[in-house]
Every structure is written in C-alpha cells, then in structure tokens.
Design an enzyme around this catalytic site. Structure first.
Site, PDB file in Angstrom:
ATOM      1  CG  ASN A 150      52.927  34.656  57.963  1.00 35.45           C
ATOM      2  OD1 ASN A 150      53.149  33.544  58.414  1.00 35.45           O
ATOM      3  ND2 ASN A 150      52.796  34.887  56.666  1.00 35.45           N
ATOM      4  N   GLY A 151      55.337  34.021  60.405  1.00 35.17           N
ATOM      5  CA  GLY A 151      56.694  33.516  60.186  1.00 35.17           C
ATOM      6  C   GLY A 151      57.182  32.824  61.444  1.00 35.17           C
ATOM      7  CE  LYS A 161      45.586  27.651  47.624  1.00 39.04           C
ATOM      8  NZ  LYS A 161      45.254  26.381  46.941  1.00 39.04           N
ATOM      9  NE  ARG A 203      48.858  33.748  54.537  1.00 42.63           N
ATOM     10  CZ  ARG A 203      49.688  33.705  53.498  1.00 42.63           C
ATOM     11  NH1 ARG A 203      49.210  33.723  52.284  1.00 42.63           N
ATOM     12  NH2 ARG A 203      50.976  33.638  53.677  1.00 42.63           N
ATOM     13  CB  CYS A 263      50.110  33.289  60.417  1.00 42.57           C
ATOM     14  SG  CYS A 263      50.592  32.195  61.745  1.00 42.57           S
ATOM     15  CD1 TRP A 304      48.000  25.951  60.074  1.00 38.65           C
ATOM     16  CD2 TRP A 304      50.162  25.929  60.654  1.00 38.65           C
ATOM     17  NE1 TRP A 304      48.467  24.663  59.930  1.00 38.65           N
ATOM     18  CE2 TRP A 304      49.789  24.625  60.284  1.00 38.65           C
ATOM     19  CE3 TRP A 304      51.469  26.150  61.067  1.00 38.65           C
ATOM     20  CZ2 TRP A 304      50.678  23.544  60.299  1.00 38.65           C
ATOM     21  CZ3 TRP A 304      52.359  25.083  61.078  1.00 38.65           C
ATOM     22  CH2 TRP A 304      51.959  23.799  60.693  1.00 38.65           C
ATOM     23  CD  GLU A 332      45.077  19.132  50.284  1.00 42.23           C
ATOM     24  OE1 GLU A 332      44.846  18.666  49.149  1.00 42.23           O
ATOM     25  OE2 GLU A 332      45.700  20.183  50.456  1.00 42.23           O
ATOM     26  CE  LYS A 354      44.160  18.149  46.026  1.00 43.88           C
ATOM     27  NZ  LYS A 354      45.177  18.789  45.260  1.00 43.88           N
ATOM     28  CD  GLU A 393      46.975  16.799  42.875  1.00 40.99           C
ATOM     29  OE1 GLU A 393      48.041  16.610  43.462  1.00 40.99           O
ATOM     30  OE2 GLU A 393      46.218  17.767  43.113  1.00 40.99           O
ATOM     31  CG  HIS A 421      57.013  -6.042  43.347  1.00 44.20           C
ATOM     32  ND1 HIS A 421      57.938  -7.038  43.129  1.00 44.20           N
ATOM     33  CD2 HIS A 421      56.497  -5.729  42.135  1.00 44.20           C
ATOM     34  CE1 HIS A 421      58.002  -7.284  41.827  1.00 44.20           C
ATOM     35  NE2 HIS A 421      57.128  -6.506  41.205  1.00 44.20           N
TER      36      HIS A 421
END
Ligand code: M6R
Length: 611
Positions: A100-101, A606, A27, A2, A74, A494, A491, A487, A510
């Site tokens: 926010n929280g 983010k 956010r 948020c 969010w 995402e 990416k 990484e 394996h």
C-alpha cells in the site's frame, strides 16, 4: 489507499484474509488478491473487481495454508486488471509482496532490475519490490533469518515514496516480514497467531492487542514471536497497545449500511467525545494538553488544516475560536498548505484535523508546520495513527470506528471537540466567560438534540424521492450555515454523484444565480437568527426563478418553501453539528434511491494515504 492484511497462525489463512479484506475494502476496491504458502510454493489468487468475487475463482478452495497475505487495491500505477492486482511475485516465484503506497522511483528501479535480466509482467510500481528483494537475497553473504531480513531491508533502502508491505518467501514458510514508511500498518497479537492489517477495525474481531509500527521498523513474524528491527538490523523493543473499541463497533448491527449506522451513532459519538472534558460547573480539562496562559497569550495566529470533511470542521471552528479566544484563525486545505510556504513561526499554533490520522497531505502539512517552529496539535479518531506519532500533542475524538467512506460522525465529533478546545483556551486566557457558560449548556444538549432530529426522517426521505434524478443541486447559506452547506454539498456529490456547489447566499447575485432555472433544487440552512431576513430574501430570489427549495432551520418560518426540516435551536456557533444531520440523511436517501453503493462510492477510498 489500498488495504493489506496478513495472517500467520494455526488456522487456515484464506477465510481470515478474505474477512479482513472485506473490512478493508473501503480503502479501495479496484481489485483484490491473496497469497498463501502451500507446502513449498506460494499460491496467488487475484482478480479485478471486489473481494467477494475472489470466491468465484475455483482454485481459491484449494488454499489450505496457514500463512498468507492479502490486498484490496485502489489503482494508482496500472489500470485495474488481474495482472496489476496484488500480490506480486518475483521472477523466481520465491517472494510475494502486497503493498500500500507509491514507489516514486519505480521506473529507475525497473531499469536497474532489467539490467540484471529481471522481467516484469505488470504496469505497477509494486512489482519492483519482490524482485529487489530477490536481487539482494541472491547476492547476500548472510545466512538464516538474517538473510531474509537483510534482503528486505536492503530492498527498502532503494525505495523512494510510501509503503506498507508484507513479504512472504518460500524459503521461510513459517515467517513473514512487514514494514511501513508513511503508510499505515498494525500488527495484532494473538495466541500462537498474529494478524497484520492496514487498520485496527479489520482485525478487531480477532484481537485487541496491537503493535503500532513506526516508519522503517521491520517486524519478523512467526506464529509465536514477533521481533522488531531498525534498518541497521538492530533489535528494538515495542510495547503492546490494548485497544478499547468493541468488535461490534465494526459490524452493521442491523443497519443496511455503515453510513446509516454511523449517522445514527452521532448522539453516542458526540456524548463520548464530550466525555468528562466539559461540565457545567468546572473548567474544561483536556488530558495530555497542558498549555500555559503565557503560551496561549504568545499565539498570534491559529491554522486549522485538514482535507475534505475534516477541513470543513475547521471552517466552522474558525468562528468559535475567533469568537471566544479572539485569536485570528486561518483554515487551509492540507494539500495547498504544504506547498504554499505558509507564514509560520513559534507564535503560530497549528491544528491538524483528521479522522483516520493517515491522510498523507495532512501529515505532510504537520511536518512542515513543525519544521517552521509551530506547536502542532492533531485531532484524530484513531489511536496510534501516523499523525499522532508526529504531532506535539494529540486530542482524540471518541467517535468509534468510522467505516463508511462518507464521513458523518467524525464531522460532528470533530466540531464538538474543537469547540471544547476553544473553550479550554478561552478559560485559560480568561476571555468571554459570559458566552462560555451558555455555549457549554448547548454542547451538553447536543446528543439529545441530534436524537430528536434522527426521530423525524420521513420528510427527508420523501424529498430525496423527488430530487434523486437531478443533475445539479445548489446549497446556499450565510456564516455557519454556509460552512455546513459545504459539507452537505460534499456529502451529496460523494455518494449520490449529483453535481452540487455550495455558495454564500450573498454571492448568488455575483454569478451563480445565472445557473438557477425552473425546477433546479436549492438547499439552504437557516439557523443564523441575525442573518435570517437576508437569507430569506436570497431564497425568494431563487424561488422567483423557479427553484425548488429544501430548508433546514431552527426558526419559525412563514414563507412558502417546498420542504422545511425543523431542527432544535442551539448556539449559532455549534449549529452545524445539528444542521448537518438532515443534509447527511438527504445525501444518504438520494444515494439509496439511485441504487448506489452508499458505503463505497466510486473512485473514493476512506483514507487517502497518497498525494
Ligand atoms: O481521515 P481524514 O479525516 O484525514 O480524511 C479526510 C478526507 O479524506 C475525508 O474527510 C473525505 O473528505 C470524506 N470521504 C468526506 O466524506
């Protein structure tokens, strides 16, 4: 998660709030809303969906107030909907709050308030806050500004969890109160106006002078003044911090997306992260870090802790520290580390890597390590961010603001800085001086080498066109090439929503090779000369089973692969800083081919400021 924004000044608040929210959308983008004081009333405009959609609501054009608050959400408690959007009002419509929280004890607080005849419209945890403020305000014996401030403080004393909140009240049409606990909040100081935001970039075009609030510091804000109080109503003084980032750093500057801009900024961000810390003919210097040989000799273990991309930098850096400093390194995901009772004492050094400096799990992990007696160093990109106020030492990457949700320039800057830190330790410990000089040369060449890679992107674009419809992609590599594969795989999933996994090449037989069938794409990084032949054999095994192959390499290969991206040679220890660039671009172009919102991938934010 948020984003919250606030304005109090002489201009119309609405456009400033919308502008700030657009910058904070990374956010969270489930819903958005603003509230302004209009005469004797608070007017709220909010809706499910993106910030830009607020402009479709007719009433928004009737907002003329010069004080207001805004929120981009969010969703945590309560699905994305208009009613669950912020700002939230109290039952009397005199207090409005954005938050926010997470309020962990909101259910108990709701029961408490219901027992005092309060009712609730939304499913959110936030709605208890304006009502609690009203409860304490209406039962207060105070008067004047103290009455408002005390009501907010008393309400906050009831809250468990994390919050950054802004409060408006019809009783105080020229003031706003803001406070934070474990969620970010900054106040930008202007001339006869003040700005509030979850982060600096959102309001950087208005001011460069910031107050950075600590936990449970309350700011009582008017157009001209900002007064700070602790939770016992004692006045406190705070210093202004001047931020050196440019307003242009938070614009796309002609690029279609922030992610592409940030990928292309890597030569600059790496160069600035190196700065004057590392030169060829002198020892590494790191301002604010003055560790003695005696201390470094006493360390028997280093932990590198972070989340997502930041944790991946630790996996690459582990090899650098172990190689140069000969100290064992463990890399941990912060959300695991904080609950596993890690074996830590004063002989343990803990490094916490976080671009934003606001990641809840990384901050909690740092607090744990500190409580067990370890020395803690934060590696962050954001000056004054929460983690920097908890760590024993902070070293900054100088990547500039990273806006796209997918982290790119932060990753390469973090590995660069960790490599410099490893050299700093090794020089103090007087170890491996022969290896260090060669490594230094290659670190200094990184910006030029990244520039070379960025000049040749056509083949990557073409390959993206061939594979963008795939459902599964595999990344394989050995050693550092495996670390960068993780990484690359992150990416891809995402921003392109393609399922992908990274495996050490030697692990294929394996289990994972059972998934390889005709047409499956396998991406491999081949920079580790010593392991080249073995890695090529593993690739041969997947080709035999029909895989399409995309290779990133700094070696001359004679084998027949579907696409080979040639990158410059460098020291193996830092090769992920170069080999990641084609992987970032591949993920980017695939996402574009699919027509997705590259900068704001679904379900992601983010900064992950909640657990
Ligand atoms: O701000 P931080 O570096 O602490 O963020 C950690 C992760 O949330 C972040 O790296 C995330 O994995 C990125 N979106 C990956 O691109």
């Amino acid at each position: 998660m948020c984003g919250i924004v606030g304005y109090i000044g002489e201009k119309k608040a609405k456009p400033i709030l919308i502008n700030g929210l657009l910058r904070l959308e990374y956010r969270g983008y489930d819903s958005a809303g603003i509230a302004t004081i209009e005469g004797k009333e608070i007017k709220v405009i909010k809706n499910k969906g993106r910030v830009s959609e607020l402009n479709n609501i007719n009433d928004i054009n009737n907002l003329n107030g010069t004080i207001g608050i805004g929120h981009t959400r969010w969703a945590t408690h309560g699905k994305p909907s208009s009613i669950n959007s912020h700002p939230h009002m109290d039952n009397s419509n005199n207090f409005s709050v954005v938050h926010n929280g997470i309020i962990e004890n909101y259910a108990d607080l709701k029961e408490f308030l219901k027992s005092h005849k309060y009712t609730f419209l939304s499913e959110t945890d936030t709605e208890v806050i304006p009502n609690l403020i009203h409860f304490y305000y209406s039962t207060s014996t105070e008067s004047g500004q103290t009455k408002f401030l005390k009501a907010v403080i008393d309400a906050c004393k009831m809250l468990k969890g994390s919050y950054a909140i802004e409060v408006l009240s019809t009783y105080y049409p020229d003031n706003m109160i803001v406070v934070r606990k474990d969620s970010p909040l900054v106040i930008g100081k202007g001339k006869s106006e003040n700005y509030i935001s979850s982060d600096i970039p959102a309001i950087l075009s208005f001011t460069k002078d910031f107050y950075l609030l600590n936990d449970l510091e309350f700011a009582f804000i008017s157009r001209e003044n900002i007064s700070f109080y602790d939770e016992n109503l004692n006045k406190i003084t705070k210093e202004i911090k001047n931020i050196t980032w440019n307003a242009g750093d938070v614009e796309k500057n002609g690029y279609p997306d922030f992610m592409l801009k940030e990928i292309n900024e890597q030569p600059k961000s790496i160069r600035e992260t190196i700065g004057s810390r590392l030169t060829l003919n002198s020892k590494v210097t790191i301002t604010d870090l003055n560790l003695s040989k005696k201390y470094l000799e006493s360390i028997n273990r280093i932990f590198i802790v972070g989340c997502g991309t930041a944790m991946h930098t630790g996996i690459t850096a582990k090899a650098i520290f172990e190689n140069l400093c000969e100290i064992p390194v463990e890399v941990e995901v912060a959300s695991e580390f904080r609950y596993k009772n890690p074996i830590i004492n004063k002989s343990t050094l803990c490094l916490f890597v976080t671009q934003s400096g606001e990641t809840a799990d990384t901050i909690a992990a740092l607090k744990l390590a500190k409580s067990k007696g370890a020395k803690t160093i934060a590696i962050s990109n954001v000056i004054g961010s929460s983690i920097t106020r908890e760590a024993d030492h902070t070293i900054y990457t100088h990547a500039g603001p990273e806006i796209a949700v997918a982290s790119t320039k932060a990753y390469t800057s973090q590995i660069t800085l960790l490599a410099i830190l490893a050299i700093y330790f090794a020089e103090i410990l007087e170890k491996n001086s022969n290896k260090i000089n060669e490594l230094k040369k290659d670190i200094l060449l990184l910006p030029i080498n990244v520039e070379k890679i960025l000049k040749n992107t056509d083949k990557i674009k073409e390959f993206a066109k061939k594979i963008y419809k795939e459902k599964d992609v595999f990344f394989i590599g050995r050693g550092v090439d495996y670390s960068v594969s993780m990484e690359g795989s992150l990416k891809l999933k995402e921003i392109s929503y393609i399922h992908s996994e990274a495996y050490p090449s030697g692990e294929l037989k394996h289990g994972p090779i059972a998934l390889i069938e005709n047409g499956v794409t396998v991406i491999s990084v081949l920079t580790n000369k010593l392991l080249l032949e073995k890695s090529i054999s593993n690739l041969q095994e997947v080709i035999t089973r029909g895989a399409k192959t995309f290779i990133v390499t700094n070696q001359k290969l004679t084998n027949d692969f579907d696409e080979v991206i040639q990158i410059p040679e460098t020291n193996t220890l830092i090769s992920p800083i170069l080999s990641v660039v084609p992987l970032q671009l591949l993920a980017y172009y695939i996402s574009k081919e699919k027509g997705l919102d590259v900068d704001k991938p679904r379900n992601l934010a983010k900064s992950v400021t909640v657990e």
